[in-house]
Design a protein around this motif. Structure first.
Motif, short mmCIF file in Angstrom:
data_model
loop_
_atom_site.label_atom_id
_atom_site.label_comp_id
_atom_site.label_asym_id
_atom_site.label_seq_id
_atom_site.Cartn_x
_atom_site.Cartn_y
_atom_site.Cartn_z
N UNK A 53 0.83 -1.21 0.00
CA UNK A 53 0.00 0.00 0.00
C UNK A 53 0.87 1.26 0.00
N UNK A 54 1.98 1.21 0.71
CA UNK A 54 2.91 2.35 0.72
C UNK A 54 3.49 2.57 -0.67
N UNK A 55 3.87 1.49 -1.34
CA UNK A 55 4.40 1.60 -2.70
C UNK A 55 3.35 2.18 -3.66
N UNK A 56 2.10 1.74 -3.49
CA UNK A 56 1.02 2.30 -4.31
C UNK A 56 0.91 3.81 -4.10
N UNK A 57 0.99 4.22 -2.82
CA UNK A 57 0.86 5.65 -2.53
C UNK A 57 2.06 6.43 -3.03
N UNK A 58 3.22 5.82 -3.03
CA UNK A 58 4.40 6.49 -3.58
C UNK A 58 4.18 6.86 -5.05
N UNK A 59 3.59 5.94 -5.80
CA UNK A 59 3.29 6.21 -7.21
C UNK A 59 2.18 7.25 -7.34
N UNK A 60 1.16 7.12 -6.49
CA UNK A 60 0.04 8.05 -6.55
C UNK A 60 0.48 9.48 -6.27
N UNK A 61 1.40 9.65 -5.33
CA UNK A 61 1.79 10.98 -4.88
C UNK A 61 2.89 11.63 -5.71
N UNK A 62 3.35 10.93 -6.74
CA UNK A 62 4.34 11.53 -7.63
C UNK A 62 3.78 12.80 -8.25
N UNK A 63 4.62 13.79 -8.39
CA UNK A 63 4.24 15.07 -9.01
C UNK A 63 3.19 15.85 -8.21
N UNK A 64 3.01 15.49 -6.93
CA UNK A 64 2.07 16.22 -6.07
C UNK A 64 2.78 17.32 -5.27
N UNK A 65 4.10 17.40 -5.45
CA UNK A 65 4.84 18.38 -4.68
C UNK A 65 4.95 17.97 -3.22
N UNK A 66 5.13 18.96 -2.34
CA UNK A 66 5.18 18.70 -0.91
C UNK A 66 3.78 18.93 -0.35
N UNK A 67 3.25 17.97 0.39
CA UNK A 67 1.84 18.02 0.78
C UNK A 67 1.63 17.67 2.25
N UNK A 68 0.45 18.02 2.75
CA UNK A 68 0.00 17.57 4.05
C UNK A 68 -0.65 16.21 3.85
N UNK A 70 -3.02 13.20 5.64
CA UNK A 70 -3.92 12.76 6.71
C UNK A 70 -4.25 11.29 6.53
N UNK A 71 -4.12 10.53 7.60
CA UNK A 71 -4.48 9.12 7.56
C UNK A 71 -5.46 8.78 8.67
N UNK A 72 -6.58 8.16 8.30
CA UNK A 72 -7.57 7.73 9.29
C UNK A 72 -7.53 6.21 9.42
N UNK A 73 -7.47 5.72 10.65
CA UNK A 73 -7.52 4.28 10.92
C UNK A 73 -6.46 3.54 10.09
N UNK A 74 -6.86 2.63 9.22
CA UNK A 74 -5.90 1.92 8.36
C UNK A 74 -5.08 2.88 7.52
N UNK A 75 -5.70 3.95 7.04
CA UNK A 75 -4.97 4.95 6.27
C UNK A 75 -3.83 5.56 7.06
N UNK A 76 -3.99 5.59 8.39
CA UNK A 76 -2.93 6.09 9.25
C UNK A 76 -1.69 5.22 9.21
N UNK A 77 -1.88 3.91 9.08
CA UNK A 77 -0.75 3.00 8.95
C UNK A 77 0.10 3.36 7.73
N UNK A 78 -0.58 3.54 6.62
CA UNK A 78 0.11 3.88 5.38
C UNK A 78 0.81 5.22 5.52
#
Length: 234
Positions: A53-68, A70-78
């Motif tokens: 899931x972390x690797x998926x988010x790494x790809x998703x967040x490409x080209x998003x710049x520096x961001x805030x 937020x993770x809720x519950x399971x999302x917090x783990x990631x």
């Protein structure tokens, strides 16, 4: 304007955060993706673990710049593991009733149940008994529900098996810990543990609120988040 990316909980969806998003996006660009595995169009094609899931988010967040983030519950783990790996990408981390701590007592309950369940699995009431155990003893039916979806049950076991407590001291970005004091899934004691172990962290506890403040008090939650973000920016 910096993005705020919200990672929702297990078997949840971006729609659950719509009310919070509507408030926040007046001052902030807000992105809420659907995490893989919980909708027909995002079904997993194999068993995943937390790092997938972390690797998926790494790809998703490409080209998003520096961001805030937020993770809720399971999302917090990631969010926690991503923030440790990529502190240069994160302006601040916001953890809302985050998962990540596995209390020893829950491990003991699960172990005893598995041993006992194997002995009675042939009985006609087994499935009912099993579901009631998860719902009323472990306080979650996530695993039982996950069994209905290919690869999700094994993925769930992989995810919850990892205790992130040892990683909290490695978090270098500012962290805002937000919690409901009536949370039965991730108890408020977890919030205080995180606050103690994460150096640059602030904590906000909502009274008489459960595991989902984004549903119970969306406007109040959004206001607290926006105030925190504004403080970081300035």
């Amino acid at each position: 304007m910096s993005n705020l990316i919200i990672l929702h909980g297990w078997q949840s969806s971006k729609e659950k955060w719509e009310k919070v998003k509507n408030v926040l996006q007046k001052q902030q660009q807000v992105i809420v993706p659907d995490l893989p595995g919980f909708k027909k169009e995002t079904r997993l094609k194999q068993i995943w673990d937390l790092d997938d899931f972390v690797k998926w988010f790494e790809k998703f967040s490409l080209n998003k710049g520096k961001f805030f983030l937020l993770g809720h519950s399971f999302g917090g783990r990631i969010a926690i593991k991503f923030a440790i790996k990529h502190p240069d990408k994160i302006k601040a981390l916001i953890l809302v009733d985050s998962a990540g701590i596995i209390p020893d007592i829950k491990h003991k309950k699960i172990t005893k149940f598995i041993i006992y369940a194997q002995k009675i699995s042939f009985l006609p009431f087994y499935n009912f008994f099993r579901k009631m155990f998860y719902k009323y003893i472990l306080k979650t039916t996530d695993y039982v529900e996950a069994e209905k979806v290919p690869y999700l049950a094994e993925t769930f076991k992989n995810v919850i098996a990892q205790d992130l407590t040892k990683y909290f001291s490695e978090i270098k970005v500012p962290v805002f810990i937000v919690w409901g004091d009536k949370d039965k899934l991730t108890p408020v004691s977890d919030a205080y543990i995180m606050n103690k172990k994460i150096k640059n962290s602030k904590i906000q506890i909502f009274k008489n609120i459960g595991h989902s403040p984004h549903i119970e008090i969306p406007k109040i939650l959004a206001t607290k988040i926006q105030k925190y973000i504004y403080g970081i920016k300035n």
